[in-house]
Motif scaffolding. Structure first.
Motif, PDB file in Angstrom:
ATOM      1  N   LYS A   7       0.861  -1.183   0.000  1.00  0.00           N
ATOM      2  CA  LYS A   7       0.000   0.000   0.000  1.00  0.00           C
ATOM      3  C   LYS A   7       0.900   1.237   0.000  1.00  0.00           C
ATOM      4  CE  LYS A   7      -3.795   0.008   2.632  1.00  0.00           C
ATOM      5  NZ  LYS A   7      -4.592   0.166   3.866  1.00  0.00           N
ATOM      6  N   ILE A   8       0.797   2.039  -1.036  1.00  0.00           N
ATOM      7  CA  ILE A   8       1.608   3.262  -1.106  1.00  0.00           C
ATOM      8  C   ILE A   8       0.774   4.410  -0.549  1.00  0.00           C
ATOM      9  CG2 ILE A   8       2.900   4.835  -2.621  1.00  0.00           C
ATOM     10  CD1 ILE A   8       4.043   2.077  -2.841  1.00  0.00           C
ATOM     11  N   LYS A   9       1.317   5.055   0.470  1.00  0.00           N
ATOM     12  CA  LYS A   9       0.608   6.185   1.081  1.00  0.00           C
ATOM     13  C   LYS A   9       1.316   7.463   0.664  1.00  0.00           C
ATOM     14  CE  LYS A   9      -0.410   3.490   5.189  1.00  0.00           C
ATOM     15  NZ  LYS A   9      -0.242   3.381   6.631  1.00  0.00           N
ATOM     16  N   SER A  10       0.579   8.451   0.243  1.00  0.00           N
ATOM     17  CA  SER A  10       1.239   9.718  -0.102  1.00  0.00           C
ATOM     18  C   SER A  10       0.354  10.888   0.304  1.00  0.00           C
ATOM     19  CB  SER A  10       1.588   9.777  -1.591  1.00  0.00           C
ATOM     20  OG  SER A  10       0.437   9.633  -2.361  1.00  0.00           O
ATOM     21  N   ILE A  11       0.983  12.017   0.422  1.00  0.00           N
ATOM     22  CA  ILE A  11       0.260  13.245   0.773  1.00  0.00           C
ATOM     23  C   ILE A  11       0.562  14.281  -0.302  1.00  0.00           C
ATOM     24  CG2 ILE A  11      -0.010  15.086   2.472  1.00  0.00           C
ATOM     25  CD1 ILE A  11       0.773  12.977   4.603  1.00  0.00           C
ATOM     26  N   LYS A  12      -0.492  14.692  -0.975  1.00  0.00           N
ATOM     27  CA  LYS A  12      -0.339  15.710  -2.021  1.00  0.00           C
ATOM     28  C   LYS A  12      -0.435  17.080  -1.352  1.00  0.00           C
ATOM     29  CE  LYS A  12      -3.571  16.125  -5.249  1.00  0.00           C
ATOM     30  NZ  LYS A  12      -4.484  15.588  -6.255  1.00  0.00           N
ATOM     31  N   ILE A  13       0.403  17.996  -1.791  1.00  0.00           N
ATOM     32  CA  ILE A  13       0.434  19.324  -1.167  1.00  0.00           C
ATOM     33  C   ILE A  13      -0.081  20.361  -2.157  1.00  0.00           C
ATOM     34  CG2 ILE A  13       1.965  21.096  -0.211  1.00  0.00           C
ATOM     35  CD1 ILE A  13       3.829  18.712   0.596  1.00  0.00           C
ATOM     36  N   ASP A  14      -1.096  21.120  -1.722  1.00  0.00           N
ATOM     37  CA  ASP A  14      -1.636  22.186  -2.561  1.00  0.00           C
ATOM     38  C   ASP A  14      -1.122  23.524  -2.014  1.00  0.00           C
ATOM     39  OD1 ASP A  14      -3.111  24.079  -3.889  1.00  0.00           O
ATOM     40  OD2 ASP A  14      -4.986  22.926  -3.838  1.00  0.00           O
ATOM     41  N   LEU A  15      -0.062  24.036  -2.648  1.00  0.00           N
ATOM     42  CA  LEU A  15       0.582  25.250  -2.127  1.00  0.00           C
ATOM     43  C   LEU A  15      -0.357  26.454  -2.143  1.00  0.00           C
ATOM     44  CD1 LEU A  15       4.203  25.101  -3.574  1.00  0.00           C
ATOM     45  CD2 LEU A  15       3.366  24.420  -1.333  1.00  0.00           C
ATOM     46  N   GLU A  16      -1.310  26.452  -3.035  1.00  0.00           N
ATOM     47  CA  GLU A  16      -2.259  27.571  -3.112  1.00  0.00           C
ATOM     48  C   GLU A  16      -3.073  27.681  -1.823  1.00  0.00           C
ATOM     49  OE1 GLU A  16      -3.023  29.855  -5.592  1.00  0.00           O
ATOM     50  OE2 GLU A  16      -1.067  29.191  -6.325  1.00  0.00           O
ATOM     51  N   LYS A  17      -3.302  26.531  -1.160  1.00  0.00           N
ATOM     52  CA  LYS A  17      -4.202  26.536   0.003  1.00  0.00           C
ATOM     53  C   LYS A  17      -3.485  26.700   1.334  1.00  0.00           C
ATOM     54  CE  LYS A  17      -7.946  23.985  -2.114  1.00  0.00           C
ATOM     55  NZ  LYS A  17      -8.577  22.680  -2.244  1.00  0.00           N
ATOM     56  N   CYS A  18      -2.168  26.458   1.363  1.00  0.00           N
ATOM     57  CA  CYS A  18      -1.450  26.549   2.642  1.00  0.00           C
ATOM     58  C   CYS A  18      -1.275  28.015   3.040  1.00  0.00           C
ATOM     59  CB  CYS A  18      -0.080  25.877   2.512  1.00  0.00           C
ATOM     60  SG  CYS A  18       0.904  26.051   4.012  1.00  0.00           S
ATOM     61  N   ASN A  19      -1.644  28.334   4.307  1.00  0.00           N
ATOM     62  CA  ASN A  19      -1.483  29.717   4.791  1.00  0.00           C
ATOM     63  C   ASN A  19      -0.412  29.814   5.869  1.00  0.00           C
ATOM     64  OD1 ASN A  19      -2.609  28.627   7.042  1.00  0.00           O
ATOM     65  ND2 ASN A  19      -4.432  29.913   7.087  1.00  0.00           N
ATOM     66  N   GLY A  20       0.357  28.741   6.053  1.00  0.00           N
ATOM     67  CA  GLY A  20       1.468  28.789   7.006  1.00  0.00           C
ATOM     68  C   GLY A  20       1.056  28.744   8.461  1.00  0.00           C
ATOM     69  N   CYS A  21      -0.122  28.205   8.792  1.00  0.00           N
ATOM     70  CA  CYS A  21      -0.621  28.249  10.180  1.00  0.00           C
ATOM     71  C   CYS A  21       0.186  27.358  11.132  1.00  0.00           C
ATOM     72  CB  CYS A  21      -2.085  27.833  10.222  1.00  0.00           C
ATOM     73  SG  CYS A  21      -2.355  26.071   9.911  1.00  0.00           S
ATOM     74  N   ARG A  22       0.887  26.375  10.617  1.00  0.00           N
ATOM     75  CA  ARG A  22       1.766  25.486  11.384  1.00  0.00           C
ATOM     76  C   ARG A  22       1.029  24.466  12.250  1.00  0.00           C
ATOM     77  NH1 ARG A  22       6.954  29.344  11.792  1.00  0.00           N
ATOM     78  NH2 ARG A  22       8.056  27.790  10.562  1.00  0.00           N
ATOM     79  N   ALA A  23      -0.287  24.310  12.056  1.00  0.00           N
ATOM     80  CA  ALA A  23      -1.014  23.285  12.827  1.00  0.00           C
ATOM     81  C   ALA A  23      -0.415  21.902  12.552  1.00  0.00           C
ATOM     82  CB  ALA A  23      -2.499  23.301  12.444  1.00  0.00           C
ATOM     83  N   CYS A  24       0.030  21.664  11.328  1.00  0.00           N
ATOM     84  CA  CYS A  24       0.603  20.350  10.976  1.00  0.00           C
ATOM     85  C   CYS A  24       1.851  20.073  11.815  1.00  0.00           C
ATOM     86  CB  CYS A  24       0.919  20.293   9.479  1.00  0.00           C
ATOM     87  SG  CYS A  24       1.858  21.704   8.863  1.00  0.00           S
TER      88      CYS A  24
END
Ligand code: SF4
Ligand code: SF4
Length: 179
Positions: A7-24
């Motif tokens: 099972k390949i797990k990946s996370i796609k990143i949408d730079l347009e939507k990131c506001n730098g909140c740092r919750a991650c």
């Protein structure tokens, strides 16, 4: 080497939507604290925000493989008119920078997709990203069977690179005598 279904797990990143909140960063470091959720320190996170509000640059990067030596070449990217600094997209825990190293020990950090028992429905950083900048994806692929290095093996490899095998063996022998 035999082929296995993985099972390949990946996370796609949408730079347009990131506001730098740092919750991650916050939730990743809390999830990996020992005991779990006992503290949070974004310097221990396995996802790091490269954040430059003046240039409107917000780039979440996941910790990848440990690299014993820094690479010889550096790339710069310009995307939609924004210039990203050297190493910005690099996921390696390498000697040329502090990113993706445990701040106290200097040991390498690597994203483990929030391995847990029972398994998380989605990685924690994806769940906490309220802007949907992180999109979790799964697929099945046939791949060569390979040995997976865990945190302990990766940490030991980096210590052997730093101090040499003999010193590590001597230290382990001394510690095991203390029992
Ligand atoms: S939680 Fe989402 S929006 Fe916030 S910094 Fe991380 S990726 Fe960006
Ligand atoms: S998937 Fe889990 S381990 Fe990886 S960066 Fe996100 S919260 Fe951290």
């Amino acid at each position: 080497m035999s082929k296995v279904k993985k099972k390949i797990k990946s996370i796609k990143i949408d730079l347009e939507k990131c506001n730098g909140c740092r919750a991650c960063e916050v939730v990743c470091s809390a999830f990996h604290a020992s005991p779990k959720y006992s503290s949070n320190n974004p310097a221990r996170s396995r996802i790091r925000m490269i954040r430059d509000p003046i240039r409107d640059v917000y780039l979440p990067v996941y910790a990848g493989e440990y690299a014993a030596a820094e690479c010889m070449g550096r790339d710069k990217y310009v995307i939609d008119g924004k210039e990203y600094g050297e190493c910005s997209f690099c996921r390696a825990s390498c000697p040329s920078r502090d990113a993706f190293k445990e701040p106290d020990s200097g040991l390498p950090l690597k994203c483990d997709m929030c391995e847990d028992d029972p398994a998380q429905e989605k990685p924690l950083c994806v769940q906490w990203c309220l802007n949907d900048a992180l999109i979790y994806e799964e697929r099945e692929e046939e791949v060569e069977e390979e040995e997976k290095l865990g945190d302990v093996e990766t940490g030991l490899e980096s210590m052997v690179d730093k101090y040499g095998m003999q010193k590590i063996m001597d230290t382990v022998a001394r510690l095991s005598k203390k029992g």
